[in-house]
Design a protein around this motif. Structure first.
Motif, PDB file in Angstrom:
ATOM      1  N   GLY A   1     -16.889   1.652   0.643  1.00  0.00           N
ATOM      2  CA  GLY A   1     -16.168   2.897   0.860  1.00  0.00           C
ATOM      3  C   GLY A   1     -16.177   3.372   2.294  1.00  0.00           C
ATOM      4  O   GLY A   1     -15.399   4.256   2.663  1.00  0.00           O
TER       5      GLY A   1
ATOM      6  N   THR B   1     -13.015   3.883   4.385  1.00  0.00           N
ATOM      7  CA  THR B   1     -12.181   5.080   4.390  1.00  0.00           C
ATOM      8  C   THR B   1     -12.058   5.662   5.796  1.00  0.00           C
ATOM      9  O   THR B   1     -11.200   6.495   6.049  1.00  0.00           O
ATOM     10  CB  THR B   1     -12.709   6.150   3.405  1.00  0.00           C
ATOM     11  OG1 THR B   1     -11.694   7.134   3.229  1.00  0.00           O
ATOM     12  CG2 THR B   1     -13.975   6.805   3.899  1.00  0.00           C
TER      13      THR B   1
ATOM     14  N   ASN C   1     -12.758   9.729  -0.807  1.00  0.00           N
ATOM     15  CA  ASN C   1     -12.635   8.587  -1.714  1.00  0.00           C
ATOM     16  C   ASN C   1     -11.228   7.997  -1.745  1.00  0.00           C
ATOM     17  O   ASN C   1     -10.893   7.234  -2.646  1.00  0.00           O
ATOM     18  CB  ASN C   1     -13.108   8.959  -3.123  1.00  0.00           C
ATOM     19  CG  ASN C   1     -12.227  10.005  -3.791  1.00  0.00           C
ATOM     20  OD1 ASN C   1     -11.519  10.757  -3.117  1.00  0.00           O
ATOM     21  ND2 ASN C   1     -12.281  10.057  -5.112  1.00  0.00           N
TER      22      ASN C   1
ATOM     23  N   TYR D   1      -9.975   5.629  -0.063  1.00  0.00           N
ATOM     24  CA  TYR D   1     -10.072   4.157  -0.038  1.00  0.00           C
ATOM     25  C   TYR D   1     -10.037   3.568  -1.451  1.00  0.00           C
ATOM     26  O   TYR D   1      -9.321   2.607  -1.714  1.00  0.00           O
ATOM     27  CB  TYR D   1     -11.356   3.756   0.690  1.00  0.00           C
ATOM     28  CG  TYR D   1     -11.815   2.341   0.458  1.00  0.00           C
ATOM     29  CD1 TYR D   1     -11.228   1.278   1.142  1.00  0.00           C
ATOM     30  CD2 TYR D   1     -12.842   2.061  -0.444  1.00  0.00           C
ATOM     31  CE1 TYR D   1     -11.663  -0.026   0.940  1.00  0.00           C
ATOM     32  CE2 TYR D   1     -13.282   0.764  -0.648  1.00  0.00           C
ATOM     33  CZ  TYR D   1     -12.684  -0.274   0.041  1.00  0.00           C
ATOM     34  OH  TYR D   1     -13.113  -1.569  -0.167  1.00  0.00           O
ATOM     35  N   TYR D   2     -10.801   4.146  -2.364  1.00  0.00           N
ATOM     36  CA  TYR D   2     -10.868   3.611  -3.732  1.00  0.00           C
ATOM     37  C   TYR D   2      -9.544   3.810  -4.467  1.00  0.00           C
ATOM     38  O   TYR D   2      -9.127   2.950  -5.240  1.00  0.00           O
ATOM     39  CB  TYR D   2     -12.022   4.249  -4.509  1.00  0.00           C
ATOM     40  CG  TYR D   2     -13.357   3.899  -3.908  1.00  0.00           C
ATOM     41  CD1 TYR D   2     -13.923   2.645  -4.107  1.00  0.00           C
ATOM     42  CD2 TYR D   2     -14.032   4.798  -3.110  1.00  0.00           C
ATOM     43  CE1 TYR D   2     -15.139   2.299  -3.525  1.00  0.00           C
ATOM     44  CE2 TYR D   2     -15.246   4.467  -2.529  1.00  0.00           C
ATOM     45  CZ  TYR D   2     -15.786   3.222  -2.746  1.00  0.00           C
ATOM     46  OH  TYR D   2     -16.977   2.878  -2.167  1.00  0.00           O
TER      47      TYR D   2
ATOM     48  N   ALA E   1     -15.525   0.962  -8.710  1.00  0.00           N
ATOM     49  CA  ALA E   1     -14.469   1.457  -7.830  1.00  0.00           C
ATOM     50  C   ALA E   1     -13.654   2.544  -8.533  1.00  0.00           C
ATOM     51  O   ALA E   1     -13.288   3.554  -7.914  1.00  0.00           O
ATOM     52  CB  ALA E   1     -13.563   0.306  -7.381  1.00  0.00           C
TER      53      ALA E   1
ATOM     54  N   GLU F   1     -14.891  12.103  -5.951  1.00  0.00           N
ATOM     55  CA  GLU F   1     -15.352  12.029  -4.561  1.00  0.00           C
ATOM     56  C   GLU F   1     -16.842  12.347  -4.466  1.00  0.00           C
ATOM     57  O   GLU F   1     -17.565  11.730  -3.681  1.00  0.00           O
ATOM     58  CB  GLU F   1     -14.543  12.988  -3.693  1.00  0.00           C
ATOM     59  CG  GLU F   1     -14.811  12.829  -2.218  1.00  0.00           C
ATOM     60  CD  GLU F   1     -13.826  13.576  -1.358  1.00  0.00           C
ATOM     61  OE1 GLU F   1     -14.271  14.136  -0.342  1.00  0.00           O
ATOM     62  OE2 GLU F   1     -12.624  13.597  -1.692  1.00  0.00           O
TER      63      GLU F   1
ATOM     64  N   PHE G   1     -18.841   9.280  -5.465  1.00  0.00           N
ATOM     65  CA  PHE G   1     -18.803   8.313  -4.366  1.00  0.00           C
ATOM     66  C   PHE G   1     -19.727   8.749  -3.230  1.00  0.00           C
ATOM     67  O   PHE G   1     -20.538   7.961  -2.742  1.00  0.00           O
ATOM     68  CB  PHE G   1     -17.380   8.122  -3.837  1.00  0.00           C
ATOM     69  CG  PHE G   1     -17.341   7.571  -2.436  1.00  0.00           C
ATOM     70  CD1 PHE G   1     -17.914   6.331  -2.145  1.00  0.00           C
ATOM     71  CD2 PHE G   1     -16.782   8.288  -1.398  1.00  0.00           C
ATOM     72  CE1 PHE G   1     -17.914   5.830  -0.847  1.00  0.00           C
ATOM     73  CE2 PHE G   1     -16.773   7.789  -0.097  1.00  0.00           C
ATOM     74  CZ  PHE G   1     -17.343   6.570   0.173  1.00  0.00           C
TER      75      PHE G   1
END
Length: 171
Positions: free
Chosen positions: A41, A44, A104, A106-107, A133, A140, A143
């Protein structure tokens, strides 16, 4: 090793490894599968040069130019920024649209097939990494807490580990 993956060079990052190779690399350092997914992560934040993902958008394999696991409109955008004969050393793209915010996103992008690296896409290759993921994409807070815990764990490693200023080059 899958046909589209190139051998990892010693000075390169973990960007071209398969899921099992990444898991093994993390495990050898005492890091769990959850650590692996959480620390991914970190993508990001920041910027990536075209050279770090050009293998996914140009000459992917003998039958296709672009990695078929990339969202077609995203691939077209990347090819526009990073043409095959790109000579600009600083050409590249943000890691995600919110590249200056630790979040988050990126995920979420993984599930939209809008990630830069094979190692990002590889998180969908295993049910366990895919589920982690998905959990991070949906929360968020979950994560962030996992990332902090994994980063603290990674920071306690010894034996030549380093936080790189440039992912492709040993400090």
């Amino acid at each position: 090793m899958e046909e589209h993956q190139k051998p990892l060079k010693q000075d390169n990052s973990l960007l071209l490894l398969s899921t099992s190779q990444l898991q093994q690399s993390f495990a050898q350092r005492g890091l769990s599968l959850k650590d692996h997914v959480a620390l991914s992560g970190g993508h990001t934040l920041g910027f990536s040069h075209c050279s770090s993902f050009k293998n996914r958008i140009h000459n992917f394999n003998s039958t296709t130019d672009v990695d078929p696991s990339i969202n077609p409109s995203f691939a077209a955008s990347l090819k526009s920024t990073c043409p095959a004969n790109n000579n600009a050393k600083n050409a590249g793209v943000p890691m995600d649209p919110s590249s200056t915010s630790f979040d988050n996103t990126y995920y979420k992008l993984i599930f939209q097939q809008k990630t830069l690296f094979s190692s990002d896409k590889a998180l969908l290759d295993s049910p366990k990494t895919k589920n982690l993921a998905a959990k991070f994409a949906s929360s968020e807070d979950t994560f962030t807490k996992a990332f902090i815990k994994s980063m603290i764990k990674m920071s306690s490693l010894t034996g030549g580990q380093e936080v790189r200023k440039n992912c492709k080059v040993v400090n």
